[in-house]
Design an enzyme around this catalytic site. Sequence first.
Site, PDB file in Angstrom:
ATOM      1  N   HIS A 137       0.824  -1.201   0.000  1.00 27.47           N
ATOM      2  CA  HIS A 137       0.000   0.000   0.000  1.00 27.47           C
ATOM      3  C   HIS A 137       0.864   1.258   0.000  1.00 27.47           C
ATOM      4  CE1 HIS A 137       0.694  -1.356   4.132  1.00 27.47           C
ATOM      5  NE2 HIS A 137       0.709  -0.072   4.467  1.00 27.47           N
ATOM      6  N   ASP A 178      -0.426  -8.366   5.286  1.00 23.22           N
ATOM      7  CA  ASP A 178      -0.290  -9.807   5.065  1.00 23.22           C
ATOM      8  C   ASP A 178      -1.598 -10.525   4.838  1.00 23.22           C
ATOM      9  OD1 ASP A 178      -1.313  -9.344   7.531  1.00 23.22           O
ATOM     10  OD2 ASP A 178       0.147 -10.525   8.644  1.00 23.22           O
ATOM     11  N   GLY A 179      -2.642  -9.817   4.405  1.00 22.57           N
ATOM     12  CA  GLY A 179      -3.923 -10.477   4.205  1.00 22.57           C
ATOM     13  C   GLY A 179      -4.650 -10.643   5.528  1.00 22.57           C
ATOM     14  N   HIS A 227      -0.375  -0.743  11.261  1.00 23.66           N
ATOM     15  CA  HIS A 227       0.929  -0.271  11.740  1.00 23.66           C
ATOM     16  C   HIS A 227       0.965   1.252  11.670  1.00 23.66           C
ATOM     17  CE1 HIS A 227       2.483  -1.235   7.387  1.00 23.66           C
ATOM     18  NE2 HIS A 227       1.926  -0.042   7.405  1.00 23.66           N
ATOM     19  N   GLY A 254       6.194   9.915   8.832  1.00 28.01           N
ATOM     20  CA  GLY A 254       6.234   9.875  10.297  1.00 28.01           C
ATOM     21  C   GLY A 254       4.870  10.222  10.879  1.00 28.01           C
ATOM     22  N   GLU A 290      -8.712  -6.924   7.115  1.00 26.15           N
ATOM     23  CA  GLU A 290      -9.319  -7.281   8.412  1.00 26.15           C
ATOM     24  C   GLU A 290     -10.754  -6.762   8.440  1.00 26.15           C
ATOM     25  OE1 GLU A 290      -7.436  -9.173   9.878  1.00 26.15           O
ATOM     26  OE2 GLU A 290      -5.504  -8.592   9.067  1.00 26.15           O
ATOM     27  N   HIS A 304      -4.159   2.229  19.826  1.00 26.18           N
ATOM     28  CA  HIS A 304      -2.825   1.612  19.915  1.00 26.18           C
ATOM     29  C   HIS A 304      -1.888   2.225  18.872  1.00 26.18           C
ATOM     30  CE1 HIS A 304       0.058  -1.856  20.291  1.00 26.18           C
ATOM     31  NE2 HIS A 304       0.321  -1.481  19.033  1.00 26.18           N
ATOM     32  N   HIS A 354       1.909   4.751  18.817  1.00 28.17           N
ATOM     33  CA  HIS A 354       3.150   4.764  18.017  1.00 28.17           C
ATOM     34  C   HIS A 354       3.331   6.125  17.347  1.00 28.17           C
ATOM     35  CE1 HIS A 354       3.807   0.559  18.641  1.00 28.17           C
ATOM     36  NE2 HIS A 354       2.813   0.144  17.871  1.00 28.17           N
ATOM     37  N   MET A 364      -0.535  -0.582  24.702  1.00 28.73           N
ATOM     38  CA  MET A 364       0.590  -0.698  23.769  1.00 28.73           C
ATOM     39  C   MET A 364       1.194  -2.105  23.721  1.00 28.73           C
ATOM     40  SD  MET A 364       0.424   2.091  22.289  1.00 28.73           S
ATOM     41  CE  MET A 364       1.747   1.769  21.138  1.00 28.73           C
TER      42      MET A 364
END
Lengths: 80, 169
Positions: free
Chosen positions: B69, B76-77, B84, B93, B102, B120, B124, B138
Site C-alpha cells: 500500500h 499480510d492479508g 501499523h 512519520g 481485516e 494503539h 506509536h 501498547m
Amino acid sequence: VPVSEVTVQDESFAENYLKNFFNMTEQKGPSTRRGISPLSKKLSEMQRFFGLHITGALDGETLEMMKKPRCGVPDGKIAR
Amino acid sequence: FSTFGNSLKWEKNSLTYRIENYTPDMSVAEVDDSINRALQVWAKVTPLRFTRIYSGTADIMVSFGRQSHGDYYPFDGPSGTLAHAFAPGSGIGGDAHFDEDEMFTFSSNRGYVLFLVAAHEFGHSLGLSHSDDPGALMYPVYSYRDPSTFVLPRDDVNGIQSLYGSNPS
C-alpha cells in the site's frame, strides 16, 4: 518419543515472524553451526518479551502467541 | 512501557490529522467517531491537542489499505498484522495504516474494534513503542475491551506522560 507439534510450515512462519518483529537477520555461513543459533536466541527474546516459558525452541505456546492478531510495528524498534 | 530510541516525540503539542479513505466495514460516521475518540484517549492525559483537516498533509495521515500500500511494509492479508504506524517525524512519520483485509467494527467483538486498534497505533504515532505489560494498550497483541468503558491503562499513561507531561487542564 514425543510427537512434534511443530510442522515445517510452522518453522517457516516463525522465522518470518522473528524477522519482522524481532529483527532476526538471515542465517548465513558455518558460524551458525556452533553455539546457540540466532533462531534460538530470537525465540528466547520473544518468549521473554511475552512472558512465556523461555526454552529457545519453537513450541505450541510460542507458536500460538505468534499467530495472535497484532500490530505490525517491530517490538521495541523503529521501522526504518 | 517503552519509547522509540532517543525518546522520539513531536516538538509541538498541536497536531493535525486527516482521514484519507474509509473502510467499507463501517459507516463513515463510525470511522470518524472511532478515530476521533482514539486520539482523545491520548489528549486526555497530555497537553496534546488534535485538529482534523480535510485536505493537504496532516501530521497524522490515517488510511486503509491492503497488501502493498505504498510504504514498503506490505500487509499480510486476513489475520496476522492488523495495522501499523510510524514514529513521530516529517513525511510518513506519525501516519497510521489499517489493513483493509481485516474486519473492523465500531464496538462488536466480532471483528476488530477500530477504536482500540487506532488508539494503539496512535500511541506509536506519538512516540510509544510496544509494552511488555499484557494489560497495556501498547501491548502488541489485540484483545477485545468494551470501547464504551475504556480507560487508558496506567502503563500507557506513564509512557505518554514521560514524553509530553500531563494534561494542564
